[in-house]
Design a protein around this motif. Structure first.
Motif, short mmCIF file in Angstrom:
data_model
loop_
_atom_site.label_atom_id
_atom_site.label_comp_id
_atom_site.label_asym_id
_atom_site.label_seq_id
_atom_site.Cartn_x
_atom_site.Cartn_y
_atom_site.Cartn_z
N ALA A 65 0.79 -1.24 0.00
CA ALA A 65 0.00 0.00 0.00
C ALA A 65 0.83 1.29 0.00
O ALA A 65 0.50 2.23 -0.75
CB ALA A 65 -0.98 -0.02 1.17
N PRO A 66 1.91 1.39 0.81
CA PRO A 66 2.64 2.67 0.84
C PRO A 66 3.20 3.08 -0.53
O PRO A 66 3.37 4.28 -0.78
CB PRO A 66 3.78 2.40 1.82
CG PRO A 66 3.32 1.27 2.66
CD PRO A 66 2.45 0.42 1.77
N SER A 113 0.19 4.98 -2.28
CA SER A 113 -0.60 5.98 -1.54
C SER A 113 -0.66 7.27 -2.35
O SER A 113 0.17 7.49 -3.24
CB SER A 113 0.05 6.25 -0.18
OG SER A 113 1.22 7.01 -0.37
N PRO A 114 -1.63 8.13 -2.08
CA PRO A 114 -1.72 9.38 -2.85
C PRO A 114 -0.42 10.17 -2.85
O PRO A 114 -0.03 10.72 -3.89
CB PRO A 114 -2.84 10.14 -2.14
CG PRO A 114 -3.69 9.08 -1.52
CD PRO A 114 -2.75 7.98 -1.12
N SER A 115 0.30 10.21 -1.72
CA SER A 115 1.53 11.01 -1.71
C SER A 115 2.64 10.33 -2.53
O SER A 115 3.40 11.00 -3.24
CB SER A 115 1.99 11.28 -0.28
OG SER A 115 2.08 10.08 0.44
N ARG A 118 -10.15 16.70 -12.92
CA ARG A 118 -10.13 15.88 -11.71
C ARG A 118 -11.50 15.26 -11.43
O ARG A 118 -11.61 14.06 -11.16
CB ARG A 118 -9.67 16.71 -10.51
CG ARG A 118 -8.67 16.00 -9.65
CD ARG A 118 -7.83 17.02 -8.94
NE ARG A 118 -8.43 17.40 -7.67
CZ ARG A 118 -7.98 16.95 -6.50
NH1 ARG A 118 -6.98 16.09 -6.45
NH2 ARG A 118 -8.53 17.35 -5.38
N VAL A 119 -12.53 16.07 -11.50
CA VAL A 119 -13.88 15.58 -11.25
C VAL A 119 -14.36 14.75 -12.45
O VAL A 119 -15.00 13.70 -12.29
CB VAL A 119 -14.84 16.75 -10.96
CG1 VAL A 119 -16.28 16.28 -10.94
CG2 VAL A 119 -14.48 17.39 -9.61
N GLU A 151 -13.66 10.90 -12.66
CA GLU A 151 -14.55 9.98 -11.95
C GLU A 151 -15.77 9.62 -12.80
O GLU A 151 -16.28 8.51 -12.72
CB GLU A 151 -14.99 10.58 -10.61
CG GLU A 151 -13.83 11.02 -9.72
CD GLU A 151 -12.81 9.91 -9.47
OE1 GLU A 151 -13.22 8.75 -9.26
OE2 GLU A 151 -11.59 10.20 -9.51
N GLY A 179 -13.80 -1.23 -7.73
CA GLY A 179 -14.25 -2.26 -6.80
C GLY A 179 -14.67 -1.61 -5.49
O GLY A 179 -14.54 -0.40 -5.30
N LEU A 180 -15.20 -2.43 -4.60
CA LEU A 180 -15.60 -1.96 -3.27
C LEU A 180 -15.04 -2.95 -2.25
O LEU A 180 -14.70 -4.07 -2.61
CB LEU A 180 -17.13 -1.90 -3.15
CG LEU A 180 -17.86 -0.92 -4.08
CD1 LEU A 180 -19.37 -1.15 -4.00
CD2 LEU A 180 -17.54 0.52 -3.73
N ARG A 238 -12.44 -4.62 0.67
CA ARG A 238 -11.00 -4.75 0.91
C ARG A 238 -10.17 -4.93 -0.36
O ARG A 238 -8.97 -4.73 -0.34
CB ARG A 238 -10.71 -5.94 1.85
CG ARG A 238 -11.34 -5.81 3.23
CD ARG A 238 -10.79 -4.65 4.04
NE ARG A 238 -9.44 -4.82 4.52
CZ ARG A 238 -9.12 -5.20 5.76
NH1 ARG A 238 -10.06 -5.49 6.62
NH2 ARG A 238 -7.87 -5.28 6.13
N ARG A 277 -10.48 -3.14 -3.02
CA ARG A 277 -10.45 -1.89 -3.82
C ARG A 277 -9.11 -1.78 -4.55
O ARG A 277 -8.06 -2.02 -3.97
CB ARG A 277 -10.64 -0.70 -2.86
CG ARG A 277 -10.81 0.66 -3.52
CD ARG A 277 -9.54 1.48 -3.70
NE ARG A 277 -8.75 1.65 -2.50
CZ ARG A 277 -7.51 2.12 -2.47
NH1 ARG A 277 -6.89 2.47 -3.59
NH2 ARG A 277 -6.85 2.23 -1.34
N SER A 293 -5.46 2.60 -7.70
CA SER A 293 -6.46 3.58 -8.16
C SER A 293 -5.89 5.01 -8.21
O SER A 293 -6.17 5.74 -9.17
CB SER A 293 -7.71 3.53 -7.28
OG SER A 293 -7.39 3.84 -5.94
N ASN A 294 -5.09 5.36 -7.23
CA ASN A 294 -4.55 6.73 -7.23
C ASN A 294 -3.57 6.93 -8.38
O ASN A 294 -3.53 7.99 -9.01
CB ASN A 294 -3.86 7.02 -5.90
CG ASN A 294 -4.83 6.93 -4.74
OD1 ASN A 294 -5.83 7.64 -4.72
ND2 ASN A 294 -4.56 6.04 -3.80
N ARG A 312 -5.47 7.31 -11.69
CA ARG A 312 -6.02 8.66 -11.85
C ARG A 312 -4.95 9.64 -12.32
O ARG A 312 -5.20 10.47 -13.20
CB ARG A 312 -6.58 9.15 -10.51
CG ARG A 312 -7.90 8.52 -10.13
CD ARG A 312 -8.31 9.05 -8.75
NE ARG A 312 -9.64 8.60 -8.39
CZ ARG A 312 -9.93 8.00 -7.23
NH1 ARG A 312 -8.98 7.78 -6.34
NH2 ARG A 312 -11.16 7.62 -6.97
#
Lengths: 63, 424
Positions: free
Chosen positions: B118-119, B122-124, B288-289, B292, B358-359, B361, B363, B367-368, B371
């Motif tokens: 995950a790290p 992450s978004p950052s 950005r919007v 989605e 997905g929804l 665990r 997901r 995804s970030n 995008r």
């Protein structure tokens, strides 16, 4: 209005942060969200509402 | 009674009468589905949000938004696990020949592996890749900007995610085309013996390289995603090298052709709807919007499968142990209970709680990153070739969108422009 995030529901979709960047912080570890504030500041209630309604996991609690 | 619903079976469960099984004619790999997936899914959902089809040995199709969430959040009843020898057949239907990384793991194994990965997504962490992405995108566009024509899949939407992924995985830069080919061609080429041999050969090559990299990082750890997977311990034991390489391969599989497909749908859409292109050109911060809404309307993965672990009643239907289930994110995204006028494409739609990643665990871990790649690539195309037109007679959809919903090719013409990154 108070805002919090249910950590058991949140999966890190990050949609809330997109809508309300001042109200939500995303973790550097897993990207999951927590509330940046306890009380939603005046004028940002509609953003809090959008964040809650836009959460795919319905993890944001407004009270 | 409607012709799509058969009388079905009645049964008793814990003394209660269970309603008739709702049966539909449906196959997410059919040509009819590929031509109009959303129309087909809407018809199925209108009949029943959880329905049974006889295709591929029989499976349940879940098309209601709420039912999708309930299934995807219940990992105990709806398993992602893939055992090539057993009834649990993972998330593709029909199944892949081998187990696919964290995509086809259940808790607790899934959570342990995912926590380590995950790290890096992450978004950052992803934000830090923006500059590199912009540079890769600029190089690709520079290669065709002076000619006034391009094939946007082969020359842009496929190489950018693939080039970033080889760097993320620590493979040599030169390997990007193998990685792009294996997942892009693997997604759309008809499964003839010749094609399968070619794709299988490429997969083996990449898997072999990842195998070696895992061994290397165990001896020479670095601060990268391979080291993290290579040194991951479950119950005190290192992951077998094979499995670690599989996890890494799955990261590439998950991110490459899916992102390519979303970008491709966007290019085609903006050609068909000039007012939408104008809307984004007027103010690029709207991207950005808008991203989605493109995700909601054009999910690169229309659905994933699960296997039922214990007989249960679900949304009024009686599911049996080992039944296969196809959970359609794409259908959920058009459920009018959740989305106002779901077939209207509104680039400023908010809120927009689409299920395309997905929804629960599972997901989408990337995804970030997806995008950001979409944002940079689409933003640069709008900035540098704002008047591109798609050659609609030649542009080609995937003939089968049951696994990945994408485009084989999107040829365009535009007013030539100058290179940005200096001369060749």
């Amino acid at each position: 209005m108070r805002i919090s995030v249910n950590p058991d529901r949140c999966q890190g979709h990050a949609m809330c942060h997109m809508m309300a960047p001042d109200l939500i912080v995303l973790s550097d570890e897993d990207g999951h969200a927590t509330a940046a504030v306890d009380e939603v500041p005046e004028g940002q209630q509609h953003l809090a509402q959008l964040a809650a309604e836009g959460c795919p996991e319905q993890a944001i609690i407004l009270s | 009674m409607n012709s799509l619903i058969s009388p079905g079976v009645f049964g008793r469960q814990e003394g209660r009468l269970v309603s008739a099984r709702c049966e539909v004619q449906f196959d997410h790999h059919s040509a009819e589905f590929a031509q109009a997936p959303h129309e087909v899914l809407a018809r199925v959902r209108e009949k029943c949000p959880v329905a049974w089809t006889q295709a591929h040995g029989g499976y349940w199709v879940i098309t209601g938004y709420d039912e999708i969430g309930d299934a995807l959040r219940d990992n105990e009843t709806f398993s992602s696990h893939h055992d090539p020898e057993g009834p649990k057949q993972g998330v593709l239907l029909p199944p892949l020949p081998t187990q696919a990384g964290i995509l086809e793991m259940d808790p607790p194994e899934h959570h342990s592996v995912r926590k380590h990965l995950a790290p890096y997504f992450s978004p950052s962490a992803v934000d830090a890749m923006r500059e590199e992405l912009l540079q890769l995108t600029t190089e690709c566009i520079d290669d065709f900007i002076e000619t006034g024509e391009a094939e946007l899949i082969e020359q842009l939407a496929s190489p950018v995610p693939a080039k970033l992924t080889v760097r993320l995985l620590g493979l040599p830069d030169s390997e990007w085309s193998v990685l792009a080919d294996v997942f892009h061609k693997g997604a759309y080429l008809p499964s003839t013996e010749e094609n399968m041999a070619e794709i299988h050969g490429m997969l083996l090559r990449v898997h072999g390289q990842l195998h070696e990299l895992v061994m290397d990082r165990r001896a020479n750890p670095r601060d990268d995603v391979i080291t993290s997977v290579a040194n991951l311990r479950l119950d005190g034991e290192l992951l077998p090298v094979e499995k670690a390489a599989g996890v890494l391969l799955n990261l590439a599989a998950g991110g490459i052709d899916t992102t390519t497909s979303l970008i491709a749908h966007t290019f085609v859409h903006l050609d068909r709807f000039p007012e939408h292109r104008e809307f984004l050109l007027e103010d690029p911060s709207r991207l950005r919007v808008a991203c989605e809404e493109f995700l909601r309307v054009y999910p690169p993965v229309l659905g994933f499968a699960r296997t039922v672990t214990a007989g249960c009643e679900f949304a009024g239907q009686e599911l049996a142990k080992d039944d296969r289930v196809w959970v359609s994110f794409g259908a959920g995204n058009r459920d009018e209970k959740v989305f106002e006028d779901p077939d209207d494409i509104r680039l400023d739609r908010l809120p927009n709680r689409h299920a395309s990643f997905g929804l629960g665990r599972h997901r989408c871990l990337g995804s970030n990153l997806a995008r950001v790649i979409w944002h940079v690539v689409v933003g640069e195309v709008l900035r540098r070739l704002p008047d591109y037109r798609v050659d609609r007679g030649v542009a080609q959809r995937y003939p089968d969108c049951g696994d990945i919903n994408g485009w084989v090719s999107v040829p365009v013409t535009f007013t030539p422009g100058p290179r940005a990154g200096g001369s060749r």
